[in-house]
Design a protein around this motif. Structure first.
Motif: not given
Lengths: 140, 140
Positions: A124-127, B104, B127-134, B108-109, B93, B96, A113, A116, A120-122, B102, B75
């Motif tokens: 894109g993708n995740y892994e 998380i 662990e989860v890595t989220v890529h996006g825009w701040c 929260q996940l 997080f 890009q 999920q 949550s 402010g954060l958008t 940042e 990394l």
DNA sequence: CTTTGTGCAAACGATTTGCAGGATG
DNA sequence: CATCCTGCAAATCGTTTGCACAAAG
């Protein structure tokens, strides 16, 4: 085989890349393996029988392929950059014993999920990266 | 402040590390920031006012701290190793646009199901890595 | 006083770059 | 035939190492 080669040529062209023997070889090599090799390993593989490409060209081919989205980097170890021609979303498993990296199909890790996250954060993708031990390294 | 310093000394000792001014400074610096700096950034920060530590010592301090589990590597970029004194499980997080990283919070996940991994694999952690825009980089 | 850490500079591995010649579209 | 790619070698970046001296427990 020839059919496969034609397809690679088309994909490269469709992405605006010139088709050179070296670039073709790098991409074909990466498509044909699932072990997330480093640039150096690709180079050695290509030049195993006969010289096909130089070091600098392998690096630049990988950069070009990455830029158009045909390959992606996999970063799971310090200072080591691996490449993957599987650009569909998927996760990774890394064995802490032997260092082997294995793909985890996207559907196998469901239920995440992202709603949550801090506003402010958008996204894109995740892994997801899973660290553990593979069959052969159970005796840690 | 002094209390905080005493605590750091105790933590280092409790982990079997000798307490030297340099090692103390590296760990204290990392504890006091949440921006996942690289070794070089820590070095510059420490030596900003007066020379406190050499490059080699920062690297070796980080290695020592990592070995006992007081800091961990992050990394997320090619060829770049960042450090984090937050060793509790959490996700990351990465913007890009500006490259900022940042944390998380773990909670929260939620909802990740690891049960369906291929048998033969033993999970240690993930662990989860989220890529996006701040906030500042929305205009991508 | 034994062990471990520090600092310097040199070494190192992976990746990038400058440039001249060569191939591609 | 203009543009882009290749190959070589040198350069660069981040990190590690060898070694003599210094500090910690």
């Amino acid at each position: 085989m020839q059919e496969q080669a034609d397809k690679i040529v088309k994909v490269l062209q469709a992405n605006g890349l010139r088709v050179t023997p070296q670039r073709f070889a790098v991409y074909a090599n990466l498509l044909g393996r699932s072990d997330h090799p480093r640039a150096e390993q690709i180079l050695q593989d290509l030049n195993q029988a006969a010289p096909q490409s130089s070091q600098a060209t392998v690096y630049s081919s990988l950069q070009a392929l990455k830029k158009v989205g045909l390959v992606r980097e996999v970063l799971l170890e310090e200072g080591v950059c691996r490449y993957d021609a599987n650009v569909d979303p998927h996760h990774h498993f890394r064995c802490q014993g032997c260092g082997e990296i294995e793909d985890i199909p996207w559907e196998q890790l469901q239920g995440i999920q992202l709603g949550s996250l801090r506003s402010g954060l958008t996204v894109g993708n995740y892994e997801v990266t899973v660290h553990g031990w593979c069959d052969r390294c159970q005796t840690h």
